[in-house]
Design a protein around this motif. Structure first.
Motif, PDB file in Angstrom:
ATOM      1  N   LEU A  27       0.819  -1.204   0.000  1.00 44.47           N
ATOM      2  CA  LEU A  27       0.000   0.000   0.000  1.00 44.47           C
ATOM      3  C   LEU A  27       0.860   1.265   0.000  1.00 44.47           C
ATOM      4  O   LEU A  27       0.581   2.217  -0.742  1.00 44.47           O
ATOM      5  N   LEU A  28       1.915   1.282   0.791  1.00 44.58           N
ATOM      6  CA  LEU A  28       2.818   2.444   0.783  1.00 44.58           C
ATOM      7  C   LEU A  28       3.528   2.583  -0.556  1.00 44.58           C
ATOM      8  O   LEU A  28       3.772   3.693  -1.032  1.00 44.58           O
ATOM      9  N   THR A  29       3.858   1.463  -1.167  1.00 40.51           N
ATOM     10  CA  THR A  29       4.491   1.495  -2.482  1.00 40.51           C
ATOM     11  C   THR A  29       3.531   2.075  -3.521  1.00 40.51           C
ATOM     12  O   THR A  29       3.930   2.883  -4.364  1.00 40.51           O
ATOM     13  N   LEU A  30       2.259   1.670  -3.454  1.00 43.11           N
ATOM     14  CA  LEU A  30       1.272   2.212  -4.389  1.00 43.11           C
ATOM     15  C   LEU A  30       1.038   3.702  -4.167  1.00 43.11           C
ATOM     16  O   LEU A  30       0.871   4.465  -5.124  1.00 43.11           O
ATOM     17  N   PHE A  31       1.023   4.121  -2.894  1.00 38.85           N
ATOM     18  CA  PHE A  31       0.881   5.556  -2.612  1.00 38.85           C
ATOM     19  C   PHE A  31       2.046   6.354  -3.175  1.00 38.85           C
ATOM     20  O   PHE A  31       1.867   7.430  -3.746  1.00 38.85           O
ATOM     21  N   SER A  32       3.248   5.830  -3.032  1.00 36.05           N
ATOM     22  CA  SER A  32       4.404   6.563  -3.550  1.00 36.05           C
ATOM     23  C   SER A  32       4.403   6.573  -5.082  1.00 36.05           C
ATOM     24  O   SER A  32       4.809   7.572  -5.688  1.00 36.05           O
ATOM     25  N   CYS A  67      -5.810   4.302 -14.805  1.00 32.92           N
ATOM     26  CA  CYS A  67      -5.814   2.856 -15.068  1.00 32.92           C
ATOM     27  C   CYS A  67      -4.732   2.156 -14.260  1.00 32.92           C
ATOM     28  O   CYS A  67      -4.955   1.053 -13.730  1.00 32.92           O
ATOM     29  N   GLU A  68      -3.580   2.778 -14.126  1.00 32.84           N
ATOM     30  CA  GLU A  68      -2.497   2.202 -13.320  1.00 32.84           C
ATOM     31  C   GLU A  68      -2.888   2.131 -11.854  1.00 32.84           C
ATOM     32  O   GLU A  68      -2.623   1.143 -11.165  1.00 32.84           O
ATOM     33  N   GLY A  69      -3.557   3.154 -11.355  1.00 29.61           N
ATOM     34  CA  GLY A  69      -4.004   3.157  -9.965  1.00 29.61           C
ATOM     35  C   GLY A  69      -5.064   2.091  -9.705  1.00 29.61           C
ATOM     36  O   GLY A  69      -5.045   1.426  -8.667  1.00 29.61           O
ATOM     37  N   ALA A  70      -6.000   1.933 -10.636  1.00 27.23           N
ATOM     38  CA  ALA A  70      -7.034   0.913 -10.475  1.00 27.23           C
ATOM     39  C   ALA A  70      -6.445  -0.488 -10.533  1.00 27.23           C
ATOM     40  O   ALA A  70      -6.858  -1.380  -9.774  1.00 27.23           O
ATOM     41  N   LEU A  71      -5.464  -0.693 -11.390  1.00 24.93           N
ATOM     42  CA  LEU A  71      -4.810  -1.992 -11.472  1.00 24.93           C
ATOM     43  C   LEU A  71      -4.040  -2.304 -10.193  1.00 24.93           C
ATOM     44  O   LEU A  71      -4.100  -3.422  -9.674  1.00 24.93           O
ATOM     45  N   GLY A  72      -3.346  -1.322  -9.656  1.00 27.01           N
ATOM     46  CA  GLY A  72      -2.622  -1.520  -8.399  1.00 27.01           C
ATOM     47  C   GLY A  72      -3.556  -1.793  -7.240  1.00 27.01           C
ATOM     48  O   GLY A  72      -3.280  -2.635  -6.383  1.00 27.01           O
ATOM     49  N   LEU A  73      -4.693  -1.101  -7.198  1.00 23.22           N
ATOM     50  CA  LEU A  73      -5.665  -1.345  -6.144  1.00 23.22           C
ATOM     51  C   LEU A  73      -6.271  -2.740  -6.265  1.00 23.22           C
ATOM     52  O   LEU A  73      -6.507  -3.410  -5.256  1.00 23.22           O
ATOM     53  N   GLY A  74      -6.499  -3.193  -7.487  1.00 19.27           N
ATOM     54  CA  GLY A  74      -7.005  -4.557  -7.697  1.00 19.27           C
ATOM     55  C   GLY A  74      -6.009  -5.611  -7.237  1.00 19.27           C
ATOM     56  O   GLY A  74      -6.396  -6.614  -6.620  1.00 19.27           O
ATOM     57  N   VAL A  77      -6.118  -5.608  -3.356  1.00 20.26           N
ATOM     58  CA  VAL A  77      -7.297  -6.295  -2.816  1.00 20.26           C
ATOM     59  C   VAL A  77      -7.170  -7.802  -2.992  1.00 20.26           C
ATOM     60  O   VAL A  77      -7.485  -8.576  -2.078  1.00 20.26           O
ATOM     61  N   ASN A  78      -6.686  -8.240  -4.130  1.00 19.18           N
ATOM     62  CA  ASN A  78      -6.497  -9.670  -4.371  1.00 19.18           C
ATOM     63  C   ASN A  78      -5.463 -10.261  -3.422  1.00 19.18           C
ATOM     64  O   ASN A  78      -5.639 -11.359  -2.902  1.00 19.18           O
ATOM     65  N   MET A  79      -4.399  -9.524  -3.160  1.00 13.38           N
ATOM     66  CA  MET A  79      -3.364 -10.020  -2.259  1.00 13.38           C
ATOM     67  C   MET A  79      -3.857 -10.066  -0.819  1.00 13.38           C
ATOM     68  O   MET A  79      -3.556 -11.006  -0.082  1.00 13.38           O
ATOM     69  N   ILE A  80      -4.647  -9.081  -0.410  1.00 19.16           N
ATOM     70  CA  ILE A  80      -5.183  -9.086   0.956  1.00 19.16           C
ATOM     71  C   ILE A  80      -6.189 -10.210   1.130  1.00 19.16           C
ATOM     72  O   ILE A  80      -6.217 -10.875   2.173  1.00 19.16           O
ATOM     73  N   ARG A  81      -6.975 -10.492   0.111  1.00 17.96           N
ATOM     74  CA  ARG A  81      -7.912 -11.613   0.204  1.00 17.96           C
ATOM     75  C   ARG A  81      -7.179 -12.957   0.229  1.00 17.96           C
ATOM     76  O   ARG A  81      -7.628 -13.888   0.869  1.00 17.96           O
ATOM     77  N   SER A  82      -6.067 -13.049  -0.459  1.00 14.90           N
ATOM     78  CA  SER A  82      -5.341 -14.325  -0.519  1.00 14.90           C
ATOM     79  C   SER A  82      -4.454 -14.557   0.695  1.00 14.90           C
ATOM     80  O   SER A  82      -4.425 -15.658   1.245  1.00 14.90           O
ATOM     81  N   TYR A  83      -3.723 -13.532   1.125  1.00 12.35           N
ATOM     82  CA  TYR A  83      -2.712 -13.716   2.167  1.00 12.35           C
ATOM     83  C   TYR A  83      -3.085 -13.067   3.494  1.00 12.35           C
ATOM     84  O   TYR A  83      -2.457 -13.361   4.505  1.00 12.35           O
TER      85      TYR A  83
END
Length: 96
Positions: A27-32, A67-74, A77-83
């Protein structure tokens, strides 16, 4: 005007430093990354105003950054649901 360009360079360099130092949390990486995109957007906008070109290029850049932000958010969310968390250190190839 020199100080104006220095502030753009400072924004970009600080975003790069935060990106390099926040390698454990996704999440911090996506914010940066979003901060880097916004600083590039601002530099691109000012440059196109200075040159006197059309601003449709800025709109296209903004569409790709969204589009890059939406892909990163997806991915987040997928990683939080999995791990269960957003720690990149908990991911391992050997955990299969």
């Amino acid at each position: 005007m020199n100080m104006f360009y220095f502030s753009f360079i400072f924004m970009f360099i600080s975003g790069l430093i935060i990106f390099c130092l926040s390698y454990k949390h996704l999440l911090l990486t996506l914010f940066s990354l979003e901060y880097l995109v916004l600083s590039l957007y601002l530099m691109f906008f000012v440059f196109l105003l200075w040159v006197g070109c059309e601003l449709f290029f800025v709109l296209i850049f903004l569409v790709f950054s969204v589009c890059e932000g939406a892909l990163g958010l997806g991915v987040l969310v997928n990683m939080i649901r999995s791990y269960g968390n957003d720690l990149l250190s908990s991911l391992s190839i050997l955990s299969w």
